[in-house]
Write a protein that holds these residues in place. Structure first.
Motif, mmCIF file in Angstrom:
data_model
loop_
_atom_site.group_PDB
_atom_site.id
_atom_site.type_symbol
_atom_site.label_atom_id
_atom_site.label_comp_id
_atom_site.label_asym_id
_atom_site.label_seq_id
_atom_site.Cartn_x
_atom_site.Cartn_y
_atom_site.Cartn_z
ATOM 1 N N ALA A 1 0.916 -1.475 -0.033
ATOM 2 C CA ALA A 1 -0.030 0.162 -0.037
ATOM 3 C C ALA A 1 0.812 1.458 -0.074
ATOM 4 O O ALA A 1 1.555 1.593 0.997
ATOM 5 C CB ALA A 1 -0.918 -0.022 1.226
ATOM 6 N N PRO A 2 0.773 2.064 -1.010
ATOM 7 C CA PRO A 2 1.533 3.207 -1.045
ATOM 8 C C PRO A 2 0.950 4.363 -0.431
ATOM 9 O O PRO A 2 -0.360 4.578 -0.438
ATOM 10 C CB PRO A 2 1.855 3.434 -2.722
ATOM 11 N N SER A 3 1.820 5.433 0.073
ATOM 12 C CA SER A 3 1.124 6.542 0.423
ATOM 13 C C SER A 3 2.309 7.735 0.275
ATOM 14 O O SER A 3 3.434 7.529 0.295
ATOM 15 C CB SER A 3 0.788 6.441 2.148
ATOM 16 N N ASP B 1 7.758 9.112 1.034
ATOM 17 C CA ASP B 1 7.075 8.051 0.317
ATOM 18 C C ASP B 1 6.923 6.813 1.242
ATOM 19 O O ASP B 1 7.881 6.248 1.993
ATOM 20 C CB ASP B 1 7.727 7.430 -0.832
ATOM 21 N N ARG C 1 5.240 3.094 2.586
ATOM 22 C CA ARG C 1 4.532 1.999 1.841
ATOM 23 C C ARG C 1 4.646 0.575 2.870
ATOM 24 O O ARG C 1 5.730 0.384 3.240
ATOM 25 C CB ARG C 1 4.960 1.751 0.317
ATOM 26 N N ASP C 2 3.695 -0.419 2.759
ATOM 27 C CA ASP C 2 3.773 -1.479 3.449
ATOM 28 C C ASP C 2 2.797 -2.382 3.029
ATOM 29 O O ASP C 2 1.376 -1.690 2.245
ATOM 30 C CB ASP C 2 3.531 -1.325 4.950
ATOM 31 N N ARG D 1 1.707 0.955 7.919
ATOM 32 C CA ARG D 1 2.219 2.034 7.446
ATOM 33 C C ARG D 1 1.523 3.172 8.131
ATOM 34 O O ARG D 1 2.468 4.272 8.196
ATOM 35 C CB ARG D 1 1.556 2.052 6.035
ATOM 36 N N SER E 1 -3.113 7.987 -0.267
ATOM 37 C CA SER E 1 -2.789 6.986 0.926
ATOM 38 C C SER E 1 -3.659 5.882 0.413
ATOM 39 O O SER E 1 -4.926 5.900 0.533
ATOM 40 C CB SER E 1 -3.302 7.672 2.163
ATOM 41 N N PRO F 1 -3.325 -1.529 0.009
ATOM 42 C CA PRO F 1 -2.968 -2.439 -0.677
ATOM 43 C C PRO F 1 -3.638 -3.402 -1.773
ATOM 44 O O PRO F 1 -5.011 -3.306 -1.561
ATOM 45 C CB PRO F 1 -2.399 -3.470 0.221
ATOM 46 N N ARG G 1 6.935 -4.790 -3.115
ATOM 47 C CA ARG G 1 6.738 -3.680 -2.350
ATOM 48 C C ARG G 1 6.949 -2.197 -3.082
ATOM 49 O O ARG G 1 6.501 -1.230 -2.500
ATOM 50 C CB ARG G 1 8.032 -3.830 -1.541
ATOM 51 N N TYR H 1 4.998 -0.240 -5.877
ATOM 52 C CA TYR H 1 3.631 -0.471 -6.508
ATOM 53 C C TYR H 1 3.631 0.083 -7.953
ATOM 54 O O TYR H 1 4.603 0.623 -8.559
ATOM 55 C CB TYR H 1 2.626 0.312 -5.672
#
Length: 422
Positions: free
Chosen positions: A224-226, A299, A301-302, A308, A337, A340, A368, A370
């Motif tokens: 999941a990126p933010s 940046d 992410r998890d 995260r 935000s 995943p 990992r 995205y």
């Protein structure tokens, strides 16, 4: 099914695409590519891709944001005349400044080669198969990644798309028009039945496959990126005129917070948690002037959004303490935000079966980094195929995957598409 990947044809396509960017040598490696979305280099690369799609007798369409589709019409569609959900594959061709020639492009040109391989084998798909070039996976120009797939999945509204501006103040509407993109942004979002499945071929951008000597990585989930924009406001002044106890140095405060970001990510219980500060702008930027303002990015992410978000909450608390102690202001703005994505079991099974039938070694793994697939999962059952890249290096000129490694990925992709389209 007897499948033969034309390695020389695929190498030609990748080299030609790389030339629409910067410098590429004939050794099929160490190419330095800069191809920002809607730039002249991007437009030229798109034109080359469209021609190669037409050379393969694909139906080519381009939507209003530049997402480009090459469709191999299946028997179910040609017999009935009704357009049904296609099995799709693809990726992006834009590249960050001074990058390499394989990130994204392997998924686009490799997707096209997978279709050509199936055509040459005599296979006829029941469902149509499409190769898709998705616009602007990289956030280089408009500050947000996966622009085309966000638009297709309605993750970004039309109003949000129209509000986007680049660093020079040019809006998305003007930029796409200058690049020859026509039509209304209202028509970019796709219906829930537009795609029957989505599979993306990609270099791993990590060291696992190469280190373990494994041919294929079957992706099971995407992190999941933010992204966040941090602004630190202090007080400027002459470097010789303001004594140290009186200073409200924005850069010193920013540096302290950046180290806190690193510490929060390192101390997190999740092994998949990563956080990066990749941009830093200092105002006024003079050697003899105390920094009054600093802007930087985060940046984070998890695969676990709770993990995260807990790290970012810790960063926000650190920012409050630093701001109070150093007598500066710190604002943290959330740019995106995202959740995943879990890969679809049917697509994962098809990839594993294809690797086994091809005689290649495989392993399951998490992405990992995205990709557009994160947002394509909102509109279709999704899966990803990873292939090794040298040293795990990506987003650098020495990014490299060998012709043999790419061909193995294409063979697995072709069998996967055939299975899903039957």
């Amino acid at each position: 099914m007897n499948l033969t990947v034309d390695t020389e044809r695929l190498a030609y396509d990748l080299r030609r695409l790389a030339r629409h960017g910067d410098q590429v040598n004939e050794a099929f490696e160490d190419a330095e590519v800069t191809r920002v979305v809607f730039s002249p280099e991007d437009v030229a690369a798109r034109q080359f891709l469209i021609q190669r799609m037409r050379d393969a007798d694909l139906e080519v369409t381009v939507d209003a944001i530049g997402n480009t589709f090459g469709r191999w019409v299946g028997t179910e569609e040609s017999d009935s005349g009704r357009r049904k959900g296609a099995v799709a594959t693809g990726s992006h061709i834009d590249a960050i400044p001074h990058a390499g020639m394989y990130d994204g492009t392997v998924g686009v040109m490799g997707g096209l080669e997978a279709i050509r391989v199936l055509q040459a084998s005599g296979f006829r798909p029941r469902r149509s198969i499409e190769v898709v070039m998705i616009t602007s996976e990289e956030p280089t120009r408009f500050g947000i990644g996966c622009l085309g797939s966000r638009a297709m999945s309605a993750n970004l509204s039309v109003a949000e798309l129209r509000s986007l501006q680049d660093g020079d103040g040019a809006g998305l509407e003007a930029a796409r028009a200058q690049a020859g993109m026509t039509g209304s942004l209202d028509d970019v979002a796709v219906s829930s039945d537009r795609f029957a499945a989505w599979v993306e071929l990609h270099i791993e951008q990590g060291p696992v496959l190469e280190a373990k000597g494994i041919d294929i990585g079957t992706v099971t989930a995407i992190a999941a990126p933010s992204t966040y924009r941090v602004t630190v406001l202090g007080e400027g002044g002459h470097a010789g005129g303001v004594l140290m106890p009186s200073r409200r140095d924005a850069l010193a405060a920013a540096c302290e917070l950046i180290l806190e970001i690193e510490s929060a990510a390192v101390s997190c219980d999740s092994d998949d948690m990563v956080a990066t500060v990749g941009t830093l702008r200092v105002h006024p930027g003079a050697v003899n002037s105390i920094p009054a303002k600093v802007d930087f990015s985060i940046d984070a992410r998890d695969v676990d959004p709770v993990s995260r978000d807990s790290v970012i909450a810790q960063v926000r608390e650190s920012a409050k303490e630093i701001a109070e102690r150093r007598r500066v202001q710190i604002e943290i703005e959330t740019l995106n935000s995202d959740p995943p994505a879990t890969c679809d079991p049917t697509v994962v099974s098809a990839i594993n079966l294809a690797a086994d039938q091809s005689g290649y070694t495989r392993t399951s793994m998490v992405s990992r980094a995205y990709h557009d697939s994160l947002f394509m999962s909102l509109v279709a059952p999704m899966g990803m195929i990873f292939i090794p890249c040298r040293g795990g290096v990506s987003h650098r000129p020495d990014e490299y995957s060998s012709p043999e490694q790419i061909s193995k990925g294409v063979a697995v992709l072709a069998r996967t598409l055939a299975e899903l389209a039957s």
